[in-house]
Design a protein around this motif. Sequence first.
Motif, short mmCIF file in Angstrom:
data_model
loop_
_atom_site.label_atom_id
_atom_site.label_comp_id
_atom_site.label_asym_id
_atom_site.label_seq_id
_atom_site.Cartn_x
_atom_site.Cartn_y
_atom_site.Cartn_z
N TYR A 1 0.86 -1.19 0.00
CA TYR A 1 0.00 0.00 0.00
C TYR A 1 0.90 1.23 0.00
O TYR A 1 1.19 1.82 1.05
CB TYR A 1 -0.95 0.03 1.20
CG TYR A 1 -2.11 0.99 0.95
CD1 TYR A 1 -3.28 0.54 0.36
CD2 TYR A 1 -2.00 2.34 1.24
CE1 TYR A 1 -4.33 1.41 0.08
CE2 TYR A 1 -3.02 3.22 0.96
CZ TYR A 1 -4.19 2.75 0.39
OH TYR A 1 -5.21 3.61 0.11
N PRO A 2 1.37 1.64 -1.20
CA PRO A 2 2.36 2.72 -1.29
C PRO A 2 1.80 4.13 -1.13
O PRO A 2 2.57 5.09 -1.18
CB PRO A 2 2.94 2.53 -2.70
CG PRO A 2 1.85 1.87 -3.47
CD PRO A 2 1.14 0.98 -2.49
N GLY A 3 0.52 4.26 -0.90
CA GLY A 3 -0.02 5.59 -0.66
C GLY A 3 -1.41 5.79 -1.20
O GLY A 3 -2.02 4.88 -1.78
N TYR A 4 -1.90 7.00 -1.02
CA TYR A 4 -3.28 7.34 -1.41
C TYR A 4 -3.34 8.65 -2.18
O TYR A 4 -3.64 8.70 -3.37
CB TYR A 4 -4.14 7.38 -0.15
CG TYR A 4 -5.56 7.83 -0.32
CD1 TYR A 4 -6.35 7.42 -1.39
CD2 TYR A 4 -6.14 8.68 0.62
CE1 TYR A 4 -7.66 7.84 -1.53
CE2 TYR A 4 -7.46 9.10 0.50
CZ TYR A 4 -8.21 8.67 -0.58
OH TYR A 4 -9.51 9.09 -0.71
N VAL A 5 -2.98 9.76 -1.52
CA VAL A 5 -3.18 11.08 -2.12
C VAL A 5 -2.40 11.26 -3.42
O VAL A 5 -2.89 11.89 -4.36
CB VAL A 5 -2.87 12.20 -1.11
CG1 VAL A 5 -1.40 12.24 -0.76
CG2 VAL A 5 -3.33 13.55 -1.63
N THR A 6 -1.20 10.71 -3.50
CA THR A 6 -0.40 10.89 -4.72
C THR A 6 -0.82 9.92 -5.83
O THR A 6 -0.24 9.95 -6.92
CB THR A 6 1.10 10.71 -4.43
OG1 THR A 6 1.32 9.39 -3.91
CG2 THR A 6 1.59 11.74 -3.43
N PHE A 7 -1.83 9.10 -5.57
CA PHE A 7 -2.31 8.16 -6.57
C PHE A 7 -3.64 8.57 -7.19
O PHE A 7 -4.19 7.84 -8.01
CB PHE A 7 -2.41 6.75 -5.97
CG PHE A 7 -1.08 6.11 -5.74
CD1 PHE A 7 -0.50 5.30 -6.71
CD2 PHE A 7 -0.39 6.33 -4.56
CE1 PHE A 7 0.74 4.72 -6.51
CE2 PHE A 7 0.86 5.76 -4.34
CZ PHE A 7 1.43 4.95 -5.32
N VAL A 8 -4.16 9.72 -6.79
CA VAL A 8 -5.38 10.25 -7.41
C VAL A 8 -4.98 11.51 -8.18
O VAL A 8 -4.04 12.22 -7.81
CB VAL A 8 -6.47 10.54 -6.37
CG1 VAL A 8 -6.91 9.27 -5.67
CG2 VAL A 8 -6.00 11.55 -5.35
N PRO A 9 -5.69 11.80 -9.28
CA PRO A 9 -5.26 12.90 -10.15
C PRO A 9 -5.08 14.24 -9.46
O PRO A 9 -4.11 14.96 -9.72
CB PRO A 9 -6.38 12.96 -11.20
CG PRO A 9 -6.89 11.56 -11.27
CD PRO A 9 -6.81 11.05 -9.86
N CYS A 10 -5.98 14.61 -8.55
CA CYS A 10 -5.89 15.93 -7.92
C CYS A 10 -4.75 16.04 -6.93
O CYS A 10 -4.37 17.14 -6.51
CB CYS A 10 -7.20 16.30 -7.25
SG CYS A 10 -7.67 15.20 -5.88
#
Length: 199
Positions: free
Chosen positions: A144-153
Motif C-alpha cells: 500500500y504505497p499511498g493514497y493522495v499521490t495516486f489520485v489525479p488531484c
Amino acid sequence: MRVKGCDPAGCQGLCCYDGVYLLPGEDELIRGVVRSYPEHFAALPAGYIVDGTWPDGTNGVKTATTPFTFTTEEFPPHFNHTRCVFATSDHMCLLQSLAGVLGVHKWTFKPTACWLFPLTIKEGDLAPPPLPGEPDPDYVDDSYPGYVTFVPCGKFAPDGTPWDEAFAEEISFFDTVDQLPLWANRGLSLVEIIERARV
C-alpha cells in the motif's frame, strides 16, 4: 506544488474508493441528516456507516462502500474497486447535493476529510499534497504505497495550477470555520444547523 484540481467526472470520484473515515460526531450528524431526508437517501444500504480498518491497522468509523468498477486508465492496483455509498452515478456526493437542495453551503453535511481532500492538516495549518520525491502521507509499505499521490488531484502536474490557487475555495472555507468538524458536537438540532448554515 502544482496540481490539475478536482475533476470528479474525469477520475470517476477515485478519492471516494474506500469511503471516508469520520471525525468524532460526524457519524451522528450524517445519521441525523439521513433520517430527516429519507427520500434523498433512498438508495443507501441500511449499514451506511461502519467500523473500518485502514491498511496501516488504524481503526475508525467510516462510510460504507459498494462494489464499483473504475474504468480510468491509471487506476492504482492497490485500490479496491469499491466506492462510498454516498457517491452518485455522476460521481458526486449525496450529502453535498442535499445541501444544495436546502440552500446551505455545499459542505454543510460533508465529512471534513472529503471537502479538504487532497489537502491535509499539519499542526493546525493546511498542507498541499507532497511533491515528487516526498513521501505519500498514507504510505504503509510496498503493498500500500499511498493514497493522495495516486489520485489525479493529488499528483504533481508541471503544467498545472499552484495548489493554493487550485484549492482556494477549500482554503477559504477552512479559514472561516470556527471548529472541526464544522457542525458536529455542538448540541444543535438539525433544524438549528440548517438555519445557521444559511447565514
